[in-house]
Every structure is written in structure tokens, then in C-alpha cells.
Design a protein around this motif. Structure first.
Motif, PDB file in Angstrom:
ATOM      1  N   LEU A  77       0.829  -1.209   0.000  1.00 14.96           N
ATOM      2  CA  LEU A  77       0.000   0.000   0.000  1.00 14.96           C
ATOM      3  C   LEU A  77       0.862   1.257   0.000  1.00 14.96           C
ATOM      4  O   LEU A  77       0.559   2.232  -0.701  1.00 14.96           O
ATOM      5  CB  LEU A  77      -0.936   0.011   1.210  1.00 14.96           C
ATOM      6  N   THR A  78       1.930   1.251   0.785  1.00 14.97           N
ATOM      7  CA  THR A  78       2.832   2.410   0.809  1.00 14.97           C
ATOM      8  C   THR A  78       3.326   2.736  -0.600  1.00 14.97           C
ATOM      9  O   THR A  78       3.259   3.881  -1.055  1.00 14.97           O
ATOM     10  CB  THR A  78       4.046   2.140   1.719  1.00 14.97           C
ATOM     11  N   LYS A  79       3.821   1.710  -1.286  1.00 14.49           N
ATOM     12  CA  LYS A  79       4.373   1.932  -2.619  1.00 14.49           C
ATOM     13  C   LYS A  79       3.288   2.366  -3.606  1.00 14.49           C
ATOM     14  O   LYS A  79       3.529   3.224  -4.471  1.00 14.49           O
ATOM     15  CB  LYS A  79       5.089   0.675  -3.101  1.00 14.49           C
ATOM     16  N   ALA A  80       2.087   1.797  -3.486  1.00 17.99           N
ATOM     17  CA  ALA A  80       0.994   2.173  -4.387  1.00 17.99           C
ATOM     18  C   ALA A  80       0.627   3.643  -4.213  1.00 17.99           C
ATOM     19  O   ALA A  80       0.437   4.371  -5.195  1.00 17.99           O
ATOM     20  CB  ALA A  80      -0.221   1.281  -4.132  1.00 17.99           C
ATOM     21  N   VAL A  81       0.553   4.082  -2.956  1.00 20.80           N
ATOM     22  CA  VAL A  81       0.195   5.485  -2.689  1.00 20.80           C
ATOM     23  C   VAL A  81       1.301   6.421  -3.172  1.00 20.80           C
ATOM     24  O   VAL A  81       1.034   7.439  -3.817  1.00 20.80           O
ATOM     25  CB  VAL A  81      -0.090   5.700  -1.187  1.00 20.80           C
ATOM     26  N   LEU A  82       2.545   6.079  -2.879  1.00 19.64           N
ATOM     27  CA  LEU A  82       3.655   6.945  -3.281  1.00 19.64           C
ATOM     28  C   LEU A  82       3.782   7.010  -4.803  1.00 19.64           C
ATOM     29  O   LEU A  82       3.999   8.083  -5.372  1.00 19.64           O
ATOM     30  CB  LEU A  82       4.961   6.467  -2.650  1.00 19.64           C
ATOM     31  N   LYS A  83       3.640   5.867  -5.478  1.00 22.34           N
ATOM     32  CA  LYS A  83       3.709   5.861  -6.941  1.00 22.34           C
ATOM     33  C   LYS A  83       2.611   6.731  -7.538  1.00 22.34           C
ATOM     34  O   LYS A  83       2.828   7.442  -8.523  1.00 22.34           O
ATOM     35  CB  LYS A  83       3.590   4.422  -7.460  1.00 22.34           C
ATOM     36  N   ALA A  84       1.425   6.679  -6.933  1.00 22.49           N
ATOM     37  CA  ALA A  84       0.305   7.486  -7.426  1.00 22.49           C
ATOM     38  C   ALA A  84       0.584   8.976  -7.307  1.00 22.49           C
ATOM     39  O   ALA A  84      -0.008   9.781  -8.026  1.00 22.49           O
ATOM     40  CB  ALA A  84      -0.975   7.122  -6.675  1.00 22.49           C
ATOM     41  N   HIS A  85       1.496   9.340  -6.407  1.00 27.76           N
ATOM     42  CA  HIS A  85       1.871  10.741  -6.223  1.00 27.76           C
ATOM     43  C   HIS A  85       3.190  11.068  -6.931  1.00 27.76           C
ATOM     44  O   HIS A  85       3.790  12.115  -6.683  1.00 27.76           O
ATOM     45  CB  HIS A  85       1.970  11.074  -4.735  1.00 27.76           C
ATOM     46  N   GLY A  86       3.656  10.173  -7.798  1.00 25.39           N
ATOM     47  CA  GLY A  86       4.847  10.452  -8.586  1.00 25.39           C
ATOM     48  C   GLY A  86       6.152  10.304  -7.845  1.00 25.39           C
ATOM     49  O   GLY A  86       7.190  10.829  -8.292  1.00 25.39           O
ATOM     50  N   ILE A  87       6.151   9.599  -6.704  1.00 21.88           N
ATOM     51  CA  ILE A  87       7.374   9.388  -5.926  1.00 21.88           C
ATOM     52  C   ILE A  87       7.964   8.029  -6.299  1.00 21.88           C
ATOM     53  O   ILE A  87       7.271   7.004  -6.224  1.00 21.88           O
ATOM     54  CB  ILE A  87       7.085   9.465  -4.413  1.00 21.88           C
ATOM     55  N   ALA A  88       9.226   7.997  -6.699  1.00 16.22           N
ATOM     56  CA  ALA A  88       9.864   6.758  -7.142  1.00 16.22           C
ATOM     57  C   ALA A  88      10.059   5.795  -5.977  1.00 16.22           C
ATOM     58  O   ALA A  88      10.523   6.190  -4.899  1.00 16.22           O
ATOM     59  CB  ALA A  88      11.207   7.068  -7.794  1.00 16.22           C
ATOM     60  N   VAL A  89       9.701   4.529  -6.196  1.00 15.54           N
ATOM     61  CA  VAL A  89       9.847   3.493  -5.174  1.00 15.54           C
ATOM     62  C   VAL A  89      10.587   2.302  -5.765  1.00 15.54           C
ATOM     63  O   VAL A  89      10.746   2.184  -6.982  1.00 15.54           O
ATOM     64  CB  VAL A  89       8.472   3.036  -4.636  1.00 15.54           C
ATOM     65  N   THR A  90      11.044   1.406  -4.902  1.00 15.48           N
ATOM     66  CA  THR A  90      11.713   0.195  -5.355  1.00 15.48           C
ATOM     67  C   THR A  90      10.758  -0.629  -6.214  1.00 15.48           C
ATOM     68  O   THR A  90       9.655  -0.940  -5.770  1.00 15.48           O
ATOM     69  CB  THR A  90      12.158  -0.659  -4.153  1.00 15.48           C
ATOM     70  N   PRO A  91      11.139  -0.998  -7.446  1.00 18.05           N
ATOM     71  CA  PRO A  91      10.250  -1.807  -8.288  1.00 18.05           C
ATOM     72  C   PRO A  91       9.959  -3.158  -7.635  1.00 18.05           C
ATOM     73  O   PRO A  91      10.863  -3.812  -7.098  1.00 18.05           O
ATOM     74  CB  PRO A  91      11.050  -1.989  -9.582  1.00 18.05           C
ATOM     75  N   GLY A  92       8.682  -3.562  -7.676  1.00 16.45           N
ATOM     76  CA  GLY A  92       8.327  -4.829  -7.053  1.00 16.45           C
ATOM     77  C   GLY A  92       6.931  -5.270  -7.406  1.00 16.45           C
ATOM     78  O   GLY A  92       6.196  -4.576  -8.114  1.00 16.45           O
ATOM     79  N   VAL A  93       6.551  -6.443  -6.915  1.00 21.41           N
ATOM     80  CA  VAL A  93       5.224  -6.998  -7.146  1.00 21.41           C
ATOM     81  C   VAL A  93       4.808  -7.766  -5.892  1.00 21.41           C
ATOM     82  O   VAL A  93       5.661  -8.309  -5.183  1.00 21.41           O
ATOM     83  CB  VAL A  93       5.222  -7.925  -8.386  1.00 21.41           C
ATOM     84  N   THR A  94       3.502  -7.793  -5.621  1.00 26.10           N
ATOM     85  CA  THR A  94       2.996  -8.489  -4.440  1.00 26.10           C
ATOM     86  C   THR A  94       2.418  -9.840  -4.841  1.00 26.10           C
ATOM     87  O   THR A  94       1.638  -9.940  -5.801  1.00 26.10           O
ATOM     88  CB  THR A  94       1.913  -7.653  -3.733  1.00 26.10           C
ATOM     89  N   LEU A  95       2.798 -10.890  -4.114  1.00 28.22           N
ATOM     90  CA  LEU A  95       2.288 -12.240  -4.331  1.00 28.22           C
ATOM     91  C   LEU A  95       1.291 -12.591  -3.240  1.00 28.22           C
ATOM     92  O   LEU A  95       1.462 -12.219  -2.076  1.00 28.22           O
ATOM     93  CB  LEU A  95       3.428 -13.261  -4.305  1.00 28.22           C
ATOM     94  N   SER A  96       0.255 -13.329  -3.621  1.00 29.15           N
ATOM     95  CA  SER A  96      -0.707 -13.833  -2.640  1.00 29.15           C
ATOM     96  C   SER A  96      -1.401 -15.048  -3.241  1.00 29.15           C
ATOM     97  O   SER A  96      -1.221 -15.363  -4.422  1.00 29.15           O
ATOM     98  CB  SER A  96      -1.735 -12.753  -2.270  1.00 29.15           C
ATOM     99  N   GLY A  97      -2.204 -15.730  -2.435  1.00 34.81           N
ATOM    100  CA  GLY A  97      -2.978 -16.861  -2.928  1.00 34.81           C
ATOM    101  C   GLY A  97      -2.107 -17.966  -3.507  1.00 34.81           C
ATOM    102  O   GLY A  97      -1.089 -18.361  -2.919  1.00 34.81           O
ATOM    103  N   PRO A  98      -2.462 -18.487  -4.710  1.00 32.57           N
ATOM    104  CA  PRO A  98      -1.736 -19.628  -5.293  1.00 32.57           C
ATOM    105  C   PRO A  98      -0.256 -19.361  -5.529  1.00 32.57           C
ATOM    106  O   PRO A  98       0.560 -20.286  -5.496  1.00 32.57           O
ATOM    107  CB  PRO A  98      -2.470 -19.863  -6.631  1.00 32.57           C
ATOM    108  N   ASP A  99       0.110 -18.098  -5.770  1.00 30.66           N
ATOM    109  CA  ASP A  99       1.521 -17.777  -6.022  1.00 30.66           C
ATOM    110  C   ASP A  99       2.419 -18.112  -4.834  1.00 30.66           C
ATOM    111  O   ASP A  99       3.632 -18.252  -4.985  1.00 30.66           O
ATOM    112  CB  ASP A  99       1.680 -16.294  -6.357  1.00 30.66           C
ATOM    113  N   LEU A 100       1.822 -18.233  -3.640  1.00 31.96           N
ATOM    114  CA  LEU A 100       2.625 -18.496  -2.447  1.00 31.96           C
ATOM    115  C   LEU A 100       3.063 -19.953  -2.361  1.00 31.96           C
ATOM    116  O   LEU A 100       4.016 -20.275  -1.646  1.00 31.96           O
ATOM    117  CB  LEU A 100       1.847 -18.114  -1.185  1.00 31.96           C
ATOM    118  N   THR A 101       2.359 -20.835  -3.074  1.00 28.90           N
ATOM    119  CA  THR A 101       2.698 -22.265  -2.999  1.00 28.90           C
ATOM    120  C   THR A 101       3.135 -22.841  -4.346  1.00 28.90           C
ATOM    121  O   THR A 101       3.644 -23.960  -4.396  1.00 28.90           O
ATOM    122  CB  THR A 101       1.496 -23.075  -2.473  1.00 28.90           C
TER     123      THR A 101
END
Length: 315
Positions: A98-122
Motif C-alpha cells: 500500500l505504501t508503494k501504491a500510494v507513493l507511486k500514485a503521487h509520482g514518488i519513485a519506489v523500489t520496483p516490485g510486485v505483491t504475491l498472494s494466494g496460489p503464487d505463495l505455494t
């Protein structure tokens, strides 16, 4: 202090440091300990009575259950003034996605990444597809979506280490963040709000992690004598000012109050990016946050005094 997160012991150390400073300032400090299972040691009903009799509360908890808005909402219900950010900023600040999503929406550069959940965890193959679709490749850092002190964080270099890293992070949180490895300098900024409402930063701090550790992990943070913190960090004045402005912007965009530590990566050949924010950073006398303010001429007790007076003014 304390709490049910993996940062229980760090929180106890922060709380003891703050309580001692409160006494030095001439106030009465009443330590309230939450044990590692989340129970109030003095009893919840007794704690409520104590809290309601206090002028200001310091929620010196790190991680889930204390820094995520849970305790802040409880204190709001009790109508007790407290140090630090409110429910929304605390909740977003602890949630790395959420932090990165909010900051990106305001044009602040963040560490590139992706969130895994559900089936991706196994399913490691499915996770790898998601990671590649996000433009990432090995090596990557895998971390719990919520949490601090690098607990559950691993550097993965292949499918086997990725599978183990995802499992370790998922043990801490059901949402797992996978980020590009950033090669460069690690720079921290301490943000402080003053009683008149203005916000400023202390001189930046640079982390030189223990070279025997794979990265700035919990061992390097708390158990190593080889990790060095350099403050003020040797920065070009233009870069120092840019980081200062960005740290304050992050603080304000997320709606923070009181204090925060904003952590940056500064690549040698690229633009600075925000790694994360801590809305109640480690607060032992040896922690980064008070170290930075010491470089600005404020003692540990001075910083605690500022936090108390700001909370009282906002309360």
C-alpha cells in the motif's frame, strides 16, 4: 511496549529508553507492557484506566499490532492523546504494498516490485511468471507485506531459494512482496514534527552493513559490531536537499504525524528510490532515528520532549 510482533524485544528496548527520557524530563512514566502473545501484562481493564489518566501515551511498538493502526484506533476510542501517526497513516505505512501504491500514485519513485498472494505463495512456477510479468528477474528480495526489522526477508537468486524465501515471508504475512535488488547506497532520513506543526529532517544517515551478512538483515542491525552508521552521510548538497524534500513529501502524502524514518536506495547510476517508511522507528538510544537527531544537536531526551509536546498540542 512489547507486543505480539517479531519485534517484541526491540520494542521493549525502545520503550525502556523512552521511559528513562521521560523521567529525565521531570515527568512520570508508566510502562505498560504487552506480552509476546498480545496480552496486557497489567490487565486490559487496568491498562485502560491508566491510559485515560495519562496526559500523553507513547505507543512504542514496532510492527503488527502496534505500528499498524490497531493500537492507535484503541487510543482514539479512549480519547487519549498519543505520539505518532493516526490509524490510516500507520496502517498504510506498515503495509509495504500500500505504501508503494500510494507513493507511486503521487509520482514518488519506489523500489520496483510486485505483491504475491494466494496460489503464487505455494506454486513457485506461477510466482515466477508473476515476477517476470512485473519486469523483475533474479536476484530479488522477498519480504512480508507487513513487518519490520528485516524479519522474514530473504535474497533469492534462483527458483529453489525463491520457493524457500516465499515460504519464510508467508509465515509472517499472507501477502509477500518481491522487489528488484537495488545496488547502491542505503540512506535514511529522520522526519520530526514540531509542536508548532512544522516538519523537518535531521542530517541523513548512511548504512554500511556488516560485510559478513548477505544484506542489512536483523543480525546486521542488532547483533553485529561490524555494521557502521555514518551520520551526517557524505552527500552532495543537491542530493541531500532532494532526499530531504522527498522524505518530507512522503511523510505528508501518507498523512503521518509526529515522527517517521524514510529509507532510500541511491543507485550509483540512477535516481533515488524510496524503500520504505517506519512510522514508529526503532527508538533505543543507539537506533538510527535518535542518532540522526543527535547530529542535528538534539539529545535523545530533547527528541522525546518534542514528541510529547507535539502530541499534546495535536491532542
Amino acid at each position: 511496549m512489547g507486543g505480539a510482533s517479531p519485534e517484541h524485544q526491540v520494542s521493549l528496548a525502545s520503550g525502556r529508553g523512552i521511559a528513562k527520557a521521560v523521567e529525565i524530563l521531570g515527568h512520570t512514566a508508566i510502562p505498560l507492557v504487552i506480552d509476546a502473545k498480545g496480552n496486557w501484562v497489567d490487565g486490559q481493564h487496568e491498562a485502560i484506566e491508566i491510559l485515560q489518566a495519562c496526559d500523553v501515551t507513547v505507543p512504542a511498538l514496532h510492527g503488527e499490532g502496534g505500528e499498524d493502526g490497531t493500537l492507535q484506533g484503541f487510543l482514539n476510542q479512549l480519547k487519549v492523546p498519543y505520539v505518532g501517526s493516526g490509524v490510516a497513516a500507520s496502517a498504510v505505512g506498515l503495509d509495504k504494498h500500500l505504501t508503494k501504491a500510494v507513493l507511486k500514485a503521487h509520482g514518488i519513485a519506489v523500489t520496483p516490485g510486485v505483491t504475491l498472494s494466494g496460489p503464487d505463495l505455494t506454486d513457485t512456477e506461477a510466482a515466477m511468471q508473476t515476477i517476470k510479468a512485473a519486469g523483475l528477474d533474479f536476484p530479488v528480495f522477498v519480504k512480508p507485506g507487513n513487518g519490520g526489522s528485516s524479519y522474514g526477508v530473504t535474497r533469492a537468486t534462483d527458483l529453489a531459494s525463491l520457493a524457500q524465501a516465499i515460504a519464510d515471508a508467508a509465515d509472517v504475512d499472507p501477502h509477500v512482496l518481491v522487489e528488484r535488488e537495488m545496488v547502491g547506497r542505503e540512506i535514511d532520513l529522520a522526519v520530526l514534527q514540531f509542536p508548532d506543526g512544522h516538519v523537518d529532517t535531521a542530517p541523513a544517515l548512511e548504512i554500511h552493513s556488516d560485510p559478513s551478512q548477505p544484506f542489512f538483515n536483523a543480525t546486521a542491525k542488532y547483533d553485529s559490531t561490524a555494521t557502521r552508521f555514518v551520520v551526517p552521510a557524505p552527500l552532495d548538497p543537491a542530493l541531500a536537499e532532494r532526499l530531504r524534500r522527498t522524505a518530507i513529501e512522503v511523510f505528508e502524502v501518507l498523512g503521518c504525524e509526529g515522527l517517521a524514518r524514510v529509507d532510500f536506495f541511491v543507485p550509483a547510476d540512477g535516481e533515488p528510490v524510496v524503500n520504505e517508511i517506519n512510522t514508529f522507528p526503532g527508538f533505543t538510544p543507539a537506533s538510527q532515528f535518535p542518532r540522526m537527531w543527535a547530529a542535528a544537536g538534539m539529545s535523545y531526551a530533547d527528541v522525546v520532549d518534542t514528541l510529547l509536546r507535539t502530541a499534546a498540542a495535536n491532542g
